[in-house]
Design a protein around this motif. Structure first.
Motif, PDB file in Angstrom:
ATOM      1  N   ASN A 201     -10.681  -3.305   1.680  1.00  5.91           N
ATOM      2  CA  ASN A 201     -10.532  -4.715   2.059  1.00  5.91           C
ATOM      3  C   ASN A 201      -9.555  -4.889   3.218  1.00  5.91           C
ATOM      4  OD1 ASN A 201     -12.371  -5.783   0.222  1.00  5.91           O
ATOM      5  ND2 ASN A 201     -10.852  -5.834  -1.429  1.00  5.91           N
ATOM      6  N   VAL A 202      -8.503  -4.080   3.251  1.00 11.81           N
ATOM      7  CA  VAL A 202      -7.542  -4.127   4.359  1.00 11.81           C
ATOM      8  C   VAL A 202      -8.238  -3.752   5.661  1.00 11.81           C
ATOM      9  CG1 VAL A 202      -5.503  -2.993   5.338  1.00 11.81           C
ATOM     10  CG2 VAL A 202      -5.484  -3.734   2.952  1.00 11.81           C
ATOM     11  N   VAL A 203      -8.986  -2.664   5.627  1.00 11.19           N
ATOM     12  CA  VAL A 203      -9.678  -2.189   6.829  1.00 11.19           C
ATOM     13  C   VAL A 203     -10.751  -3.177   7.256  1.00 11.19           C
ATOM     14  CG1 VAL A 203     -11.167  -0.352   7.744  1.00 11.19           C
ATOM     15  CG2 VAL A 203      -9.208   0.235   6.302  1.00 11.19           C
ATOM     16  N   LYS A 204     -11.488  -3.690   6.313  1.00  5.80           N
ATOM     17  CA  LYS A 204     -12.586  -4.615   6.610  1.00  5.80           C
ATOM     18  C   LYS A 204     -12.092  -5.869   7.329  1.00  5.80           C
ATOM     19  CE  LYS A 204     -16.300  -7.096   4.309  1.00  5.80           C
ATOM     20  NZ  LYS A 204     -17.593  -6.569   3.991  1.00  5.80           N
ATOM     21  N   LYS A 205     -10.900  -6.347   6.934  1.00  4.65           N
ATOM     22  CA  LYS A 205     -10.339  -7.553   7.534  1.00  4.65           C
ATOM     23  C   LYS A 205      -9.632  -7.290   8.857  1.00  4.65           C
ATOM     24  CE  LYS A 205      -9.738  -9.743   3.011  1.00  4.65           C
ATOM     25  NZ  LYS A 205      -8.754 -10.133   1.953  1.00  4.65           N
ATOM     26  N   GLY A 206      -9.562  -6.014   9.249  1.00  6.93           N
ATOM     27  CA  GLY A 206      -8.922  -5.675  10.505  1.00  6.93           C
ATOM     28  C   GLY A 206      -7.406  -5.711  10.446  1.00  6.93           C
ATOM     29  N   ILE A 207      -6.846  -5.689   9.224  1.00 10.69           N
ATOM     30  CA  ILE A 207      -5.387  -5.713   9.056  1.00 10.69           C
ATOM     31  C   ILE A 207      -4.817  -4.337   9.426  1.00 10.69           C
ATOM     32  CG2 ILE A 207      -3.489  -6.018   7.412  1.00 10.69           C
ATOM     33  CD1 ILE A 207      -5.416  -7.781   5.762  1.00 10.69           C
ATOM     34  N   PRO A 208      -3.826  -4.259  10.277  1.00  8.79           N
ATOM     35  CA  PRO A 208      -3.240  -2.958  10.648  1.00  8.79           C
ATOM     36  C   PRO A 208      -2.639  -2.249   9.428  1.00  8.79           C
ATOM     37  CG  PRO A 208      -2.552  -4.668  12.183  1.00  8.79           C
ATOM     38  CD  PRO A 208      -3.213  -5.364  11.034  1.00  8.79           C
ATOM     39  N   TRP A 209      -2.808  -0.930   9.385  1.00  6.83           N
ATOM     40  CA  TRP A 209      -2.210  -0.110   8.332  1.00  6.83           C
ATOM     41  C   TRP A 209      -0.840   0.349   8.828  1.00  6.83           C
ATOM     42  CZ3 TRP A 209      -2.669   0.703   3.380  1.00  6.83           C
ATOM     43  CH2 TRP A 209      -2.116   1.841   2.797  1.00  6.83           C
ATOM     44  N   PRO A 210       0.249  -0.100   8.167  1.00  3.73           N
ATOM     45  CA  PRO A 210       1.587   0.164   8.709  1.00  3.73           C
ATOM     46  C   PRO A 210       2.193   1.513   8.314  1.00  3.73           C
ATOM     47  CG  PRO A 210       1.764  -1.247   6.788  1.00  3.73           C
ATOM     48  CD  PRO A 210       0.294  -0.981   6.986  1.00  3.73           C
ATOM     49  N   LEU A 211       1.477   2.288   7.491  1.00  4.88           N
ATOM     50  CA  LEU A 211       2.065   3.521   6.942  1.00  4.88           C
ATOM     51  C   LEU A 211       1.516   4.779   7.622  1.00  4.88           C
ATOM     52  CD1 LEU A 211       1.927   2.508   3.155  1.00  4.88           C
ATOM     53  CD2 LEU A 211       3.790   2.157   4.796  1.00  4.88           C
ATOM     54  N   GLY A 212       1.146   4.645   8.887  1.00  3.18           N
ATOM     55  CA  GLY A 212       0.569   5.771   9.616  1.00  3.18           C
ATOM     56  C   GLY A 212       1.526   6.925   9.849  1.00  3.18           C
ATOM     57  N   ASP A 213       2.827   6.693   9.687  1.00  2.00           N
ATOM     58  CA  ASP A 213       3.818   7.751   9.905  1.00  2.00           C
ATOM     59  C   ASP A 213       3.903   8.713   8.714  1.00  2.00           C
ATOM     60  OD1 ASP A 213       5.583   8.862  11.734  1.00  2.00           O
ATOM     61  OD2 ASP A 213       7.337   7.923  10.813  1.00  2.00           O
ATOM     62  N   GLU A 279      10.692   2.840   4.016  1.00  2.00           N
ATOM     63  CA  GLU A 279      11.327   3.156   2.734  1.00  2.00           C
ATOM     64  C   GLU A 279      12.439   2.163   2.429  1.00  2.00           C
ATOM     65  OE1 GLU A 279      12.398   7.175   3.491  1.00  2.00           O
ATOM     66  OE2 GLU A 279      10.444   7.993   2.859  1.00  2.00           O
ATOM     67  N   GLY A 280      13.158   1.744   3.476  1.00  2.00           N
ATOM     68  CA  GLY A 280      14.191   0.731   3.294  1.00  2.00           C
ATOM     69  C   GLY A 280      13.600  -0.603   2.880  1.00  2.00           C
ATOM     70  N   CYS A 281      12.493  -0.986   3.511  1.00  2.00           N
ATOM     71  CA  CYS A 281      11.814  -2.239   3.151  1.00  2.00           C
ATOM     72  C   CYS A 281      11.311  -2.195   1.715  1.00  2.00           C
ATOM     73  CB  CYS A 281      10.644  -2.494   4.099  1.00  2.00           C
ATOM     74  SG  CYS A 281      11.127  -2.925   5.785  1.00  2.00           S
ATOM     75  N   ALA A 282      10.802  -1.029   1.307  1.00  2.00           N
ATOM     76  CA  ALA A 282      10.306  -0.882  -0.060  1.00  2.00           C
ATOM     77  C   ALA A 282      11.450  -0.980  -1.065  1.00  2.00           C
ATOM     78  CB  ALA A 282       9.579   0.451  -0.214  1.00  2.00           C
ATOM     79  N   GLY A 283      12.602  -0.391  -0.712  1.00  2.00           N
ATOM     80  CA  GLY A 283      13.765  -0.494  -1.589  1.00  2.00           C
ATOM     81  C   GLY A 283      14.208  -1.932  -1.754  1.00  2.00           C
ATOM     82  N   LEU A 284      14.188  -2.681  -0.649  1.00  2.00           N
ATOM     83  CA  LEU A 284      14.518  -4.097  -0.713  1.00  2.00           C
ATOM     84  C   LEU A 284      13.489  -4.848  -1.550  1.00  2.00           C
ATOM     85  CD1 LEU A 284      16.495  -6.261   0.347  1.00  2.00           C
ATOM     86  CD2 LEU A 284      14.967  -6.574   2.304  1.00  2.00           C
ATOM     87  N   GLY A 285      12.230  -4.435  -1.414  1.00  2.00           N
ATOM     88  CA  GLY A 285      11.162  -5.065  -2.194  1.00  2.00           C
ATOM     89  C   GLY A 285      11.334  -4.854  -3.676  1.00  2.00           C
ATOM     90  N   THR A 286      11.875  -3.695  -4.049  1.00  2.97           N
ATOM     91  CA  THR A 286      12.140  -3.435  -5.470  1.00  2.97           C
ATOM     92  C   THR A 286      13.193  -4.396  -5.998  1.00  2.97           C
ATOM     93  OG1 THR A 286      11.598  -1.075  -5.188  1.00  2.97           O
ATOM     94  CG2 THR A 286      12.895  -1.681  -7.128  1.00  2.97           C
ATOM     95  N   LEU A 287      14.237  -4.603  -5.212  1.00  5.37           N
ATOM     96  CA  LEU A 287      15.320  -5.515  -5.633  1.00  5.37           C
ATOM     97  C   LEU A 287      14.856  -6.964  -5.719  1.00  5.37           C
ATOM     98  CD1 LEU A 287      18.272  -4.063  -3.496  1.00  5.37           C
ATOM     99  CD2 LEU A 287      17.939  -3.809  -5.972  1.00  5.37           C
ATOM    100  N   LEU A 288      13.970  -7.349  -4.804  1.00  8.38           N
ATOM    101  CA  LEU A 288      13.525  -8.748  -4.729  1.00  8.38           C
ATOM    102  C   LEU A 288      12.177  -8.974  -5.415  1.00  8.38           C
ATOM    103  CD1 LEU A 288      14.455  -9.480  -0.988  1.00  8.38           C
ATOM    104  CD2 LEU A 288      15.783 -10.009  -3.063  1.00  8.38           C
ATOM    105  N   HIS A 289      11.663  -7.936  -6.075  1.00  8.60           N
ATOM    106  CA  HIS A 289      10.381  -8.030  -6.792  1.00  8.60           C
ATOM    107  C   HIS A 289       9.237  -8.442  -5.861  1.00  8.60           C
ATOM    108  CE1 HIS A 289      12.649  -7.539 -10.501  1.00  8.60           C
ATOM    109  NE2 HIS A 289      13.444  -8.533 -10.122  1.00  8.60           N
TER     110      HIS A 289
END
Length: 339
Positions: A201-213, A279-289
């Motif tokens: 669904n992400v690809v179909k909608k043309g949404i960029p995949w941010p985890l290419g690294d 990884e930093g954004c994900a850590g923040l996401g864990t704290l903020l649910h």
């Protein structure tokens, strides 16, 4: 060959009908009983209970394929006990039936999740000590254990003490039968994307995949390769054992997106955002649910490579008939054709 297939009206069972109906006589075992081309009759679970004996009321089966089960709920909304009632309980019931029946072959569909939730090392093989996480994997390994408690499986170690082996074998059945525990990784095919749905669904909608690294690799199982393996297990003299199942090639998420875009005629949009930043954004996401948290990032970017070397050696083949890319292209194109 008369074959009884539990869960025959599901996605995998329906594909097995197409692959097997011309050479075998197929019967179903399910909770629904629609008439289906290629299936002589579908029985209910009550028909194989001990109170329904003797078996003369049923056909003489040559093989039993046990597909029925509760699928992995990735949203974790299912009650844990329901996994054990279905995945473990139904396996116990149909395996008891198999041991008393005339059937010579039993194929149980377990899962790689019965072996490991995450792969330690480069590749997941049958030698791993099972460490399932969560009720889905735990219920599948409980079913495996029940089978091995009641049927002689090859010893994992040639150095195992003989007296210990004899003790373990007490109460197990040794007879002219063969039992296969199949652990496939993520199965997909026309009509079913499996857990590819979110990415699709992400690809179909043309949404960029941010985890290419992130350079991760995962194994998949094409339904065509799975049908090929099942035919091999039914027709060849394959030793009793546990067999992992997957396509020959493991793919990175970036490669997977590229294949999806090729099938859809789109240009891939892959952003190689800095690993540390994500990884930093994900850590923040864990704290903020937030939706992107550390656990979800790990699942999206981890390696999960499954070895199919043992099943290929048992079948006497060097490679699966369908490549990972070919299988995925067929799956994605089927959805493009029916959208």
């Amino acid at each position: 060959m008369n074959i009884l297939i539990s869960g025959i009206h599901g996605f995998i069972g329906s594909n097995f009908i197409g692959a097997l109906k011309d050479k075998h006589t197929l019967y179903g075992l399910d909770i629904v009983f629609p008439a289906k081309d290629g299936v002589v009759n579908t029985f209910s679970w009550r028909d194989i209970e001990p109170t329904s004996f003797p078996f003369q009321a049923l056909p003489q089966f040559d093989a039993i394929i046990h597909l029925a089960g509760k699928a992995h709920d990735t949203k974790n909304q299912s009650v844990a006990q329901s996994y054990f009632d279905i995945n473990t309980g139904l396996t116990q019931k149909i395996f008891d039936f198999f041991l008393e029946s005339s059937a010579k072959k039993f194929i149980f569909f377990s899962s790689v999740k019965a072996a490991a939730d995450s792969v330690v090392g480069n590749v997941l093989t049958e030698d791993v000590i099972p460490t399932p996480v969560g009720p889905y994997g735990e219920s599948k390994i409980k079913a495996e254990e029940y089978i091995k408690e009641h049927f002689m499986f090859p010893t994992a170690s040639i150095d195992e003490d003989q007296s210990l082996r004899l003790g373990k074998d007490k109460g197990r059945t040794a007879m002219n039968k063969q039992v296969y525990i199949l652990r496939p990784c993520m199965i997909h095919g026309p009509g079913n994307k499996g857990n590819l749905n979110l990415l699709y669904n992400v690809v179909k909608k043309g949404i960029p995949w941010p985890l290419g690294d992130f350079d991760n690799r995962r194994s998949f199982t094409s339904i065509d390769n799975l049908c090929y393996v099942i035919e091999g297990l039914l027709n060849q003299d394959v030793p009793t054992g546990i067999y992992h199942m997957g396509d020959d090639e493991a793919l990175s998420t970036n490669e997977l997106i590229g294949i999806m875009c090729e099938a859809m005629g789109k240009k891939p949009h892959i952003w190689k955002m800095n690993k540390g930043l994500m990884e930093g954004c994900a850590g923040l996401g864990t704290l903020l649910h937030l939706p992107l948290n550390t656990e979800r990032l790990r699942k999206l970017t981890e390696n999960y490579v499954v070895s199919n070397a043992k099943i290929k050696a048992a079948l006497g083949i060097d490679k699966m008939p369908v490549t990972a890319k070919e299988g995925l292209m067929k799956t994605i194109r089927s959805f493009e054709e029916t959208k």
